[in-house]
Write an enzyme that holds these catalytic residues in place. Structure first.
Site, PDB file in Angstrom:
ATOM      1  N   TYR A   1      20.370  -1.613   3.813  1.00  0.00           N
ATOM      2  CA  TYR A   1      19.395  -1.347   4.865  1.00  0.00           C
ATOM      3  C   TYR A   1      17.991  -1.291   4.268  1.00  0.00           C
ATOM      4  O   TYR A   1      17.048  -1.846   4.834  1.00  0.00           O
ATOM      5  CB  TYR A   1      19.725  -0.030   5.581  1.00  0.00           C
ATOM      6  CG  TYR A   1      21.047  -0.064   6.305  1.00  0.00           C
ATOM      7  CD1 TYR A   1      21.159  -0.646   7.565  1.00  0.00           C
ATOM      8  CD2 TYR A   1      22.195   0.494   5.739  1.00  0.00           C
ATOM      9  CE1 TYR A   1      22.385  -0.671   8.236  1.00  0.00           C
ATOM     10  CE2 TYR A   1      23.416   0.472   6.400  1.00  0.00           C
ATOM     11  CZ  TYR A   1      23.503  -0.122   7.648  1.00  0.00           C
ATOM     12  OH  TYR A   1      24.715  -0.156   8.310  1.00  0.00           O
TER      13      TYR A   1
ATOM     14  N   CYS B   1      25.544  -8.682  11.072  1.00  0.00           N
ATOM     15  CA  CYS B   1      25.107  -7.316  10.757  1.00  0.00           C
ATOM     16  C   CYS B   1      26.104  -6.608   9.833  1.00  0.00           C
ATOM     17  O   CYS B   1      25.748  -5.654   9.148  1.00  0.00           O
ATOM     18  CB  CYS B   1      24.862  -6.513  12.030  1.00  0.00           C
ATOM     19  SG  CYS B   1      26.218  -6.538  13.216  1.00  0.00           S
ATOM     20  N   HIS B   2      27.346  -7.098   9.791  1.00  0.00           N
ATOM     21  CA  HIS B   2      28.350  -6.484   8.914  1.00  0.00           C
ATOM     22  C   HIS B   2      28.005  -6.657   7.432  1.00  0.00           C
ATOM     23  O   HIS B   2      28.526  -5.930   6.599  1.00  0.00           O
ATOM     24  CB  HIS B   2      29.750  -7.050   9.206  1.00  0.00           C
ATOM     25  CG  HIS B   2      29.860  -8.530   9.008  1.00  0.00           C
ATOM     26  ND1 HIS B   2      29.489  -9.435   9.993  1.00  0.00           N
ATOM     27  CD2 HIS B   2      30.294  -9.262   7.959  1.00  0.00           C
ATOM     28  CE1 HIS B   2      29.704 -10.657   9.544  1.00  0.00           C
ATOM     29  NE2 HIS B   2      30.188 -10.582   8.314  1.00  0.00           N
TER      30      HIS B   2
ATOM     31  N   ASN C   1      22.196  -5.321  17.636  1.00  0.00           N
ATOM     32  CA  ASN C   1      22.435  -6.756  17.473  1.00  0.00           C
ATOM     33  C   ASN C   1      23.343  -7.238  18.612  1.00  0.00           C
ATOM     34  O   ASN C   1      24.497  -6.829  18.699  1.00  0.00           O
ATOM     35  CB  ASN C   1      23.092  -7.010  16.110  1.00  0.00           C
ATOM     36  CG  ASN C   1      23.514  -8.446  15.909  1.00  0.00           C
ATOM     37  OD1 ASN C   1      23.135  -9.342  16.645  1.00  0.00           O
ATOM     38  ND2 ASN C   1      24.324  -8.663  14.881  1.00  0.00           N
TER      39      ASN C   1
ATOM     40  N   GLU D   1      35.211 -12.474   4.045  1.00  0.00           N
ATOM     41  CA  GLU D   1      34.161 -13.271   3.424  1.00  0.00           C
ATOM     42  C   GLU D   1      34.227 -13.226   1.896  1.00  0.00           C
ATOM     43  O   GLU D   1      34.042 -14.248   1.237  1.00  0.00           O
ATOM     44  CB  GLU D   1      32.789 -12.820   3.913  1.00  0.00           C
ATOM     45  CG  GLU D   1      32.551 -13.157   5.374  1.00  0.00           C
ATOM     46  CD  GLU D   1      31.129 -12.873   5.823  1.00  0.00           C
ATOM     47  OE1 GLU D   1      30.260 -12.549   4.974  1.00  0.00           O
ATOM     48  OE2 GLU D   1      30.881 -12.986   7.039  1.00  0.00           O
TER      49      GLU D   1
END
Length: 161
Positions: A91, A122-123, A114, A149
């Site tokens: 952040y 946003c993850h 979002n 991912e």
């Protein structure tokens, strides 16, 4: 706006299109959601989301339109799309990049607002030191998305599979 729902490894996931672009996503089924895409953009979005969840797609190419949000939120959402697949940013790092180094909490608020989670990733934003904090879809979903991912990125790096 037309909603379509698909099954995914993180549960039912709904995607909204306006006929020309994706304008929303939602964890779970939206009441008005259909099981089959209604138009070409919906079909593309569903196909790309299925490929993403299968570990076969890393960048989304479906057009996205977010007609709301403050200037700061829009800057954060743009920055989210620049975080490479399989990587994370904090952040605080995002706050610095968008020009307000003291706004880490405001970045968290923007993440929560979002309107297109997963496609606008946003993850990929985590707390200081890599700590998993906050996620509109719940931390278990955030963990699954990051694990998906990371696994795909690792296979690509090592040219496995």
């Amino acid at each position: 706006m037309r909603w379509t729902v698909l099954d995914s490894p993180i549960g039912e996931f709904s995607v909204a299109t306006d006929g020309t672009s994706v304008c929303g996503t939602h964890f779970g089924r939206v009441d008005a959601a259909a099981d089959e895409p209604a138009d070409a953009v919906s079909r593309q979005a569903v196909a790309e989301l299925r490929a993403y969840f299968a570990g076969e797609l890393t960048p989304f190419t479906v057009p996205v339109s977010i007609p709301r949000g403050s200037e700061f939120e829009r800057a954060v959402w743009r920055e989210m799309t620049r975080i490479p697949y399989g990587e994370t940013s904090t952040y605080g790092e995002v706050a610095s990049v968008v020009g307000d180094p003291g706004a880490a909490r405001a970045v968290g608020v923007a993440c929560n607002r979002n309107p297109v989670p997963v496609i606008v990733p946003c993850h990929r934003i985590v707390g200081a030191g890599g700590k998993l904090v906050g996620f509109g879809g719940g931390l278990p979903r955030k963990v699954k998305l990051l694990e998906l991912e990371a696994g795909v990125a690792l296979r690509h790096t090592w040219a496995v599979g």
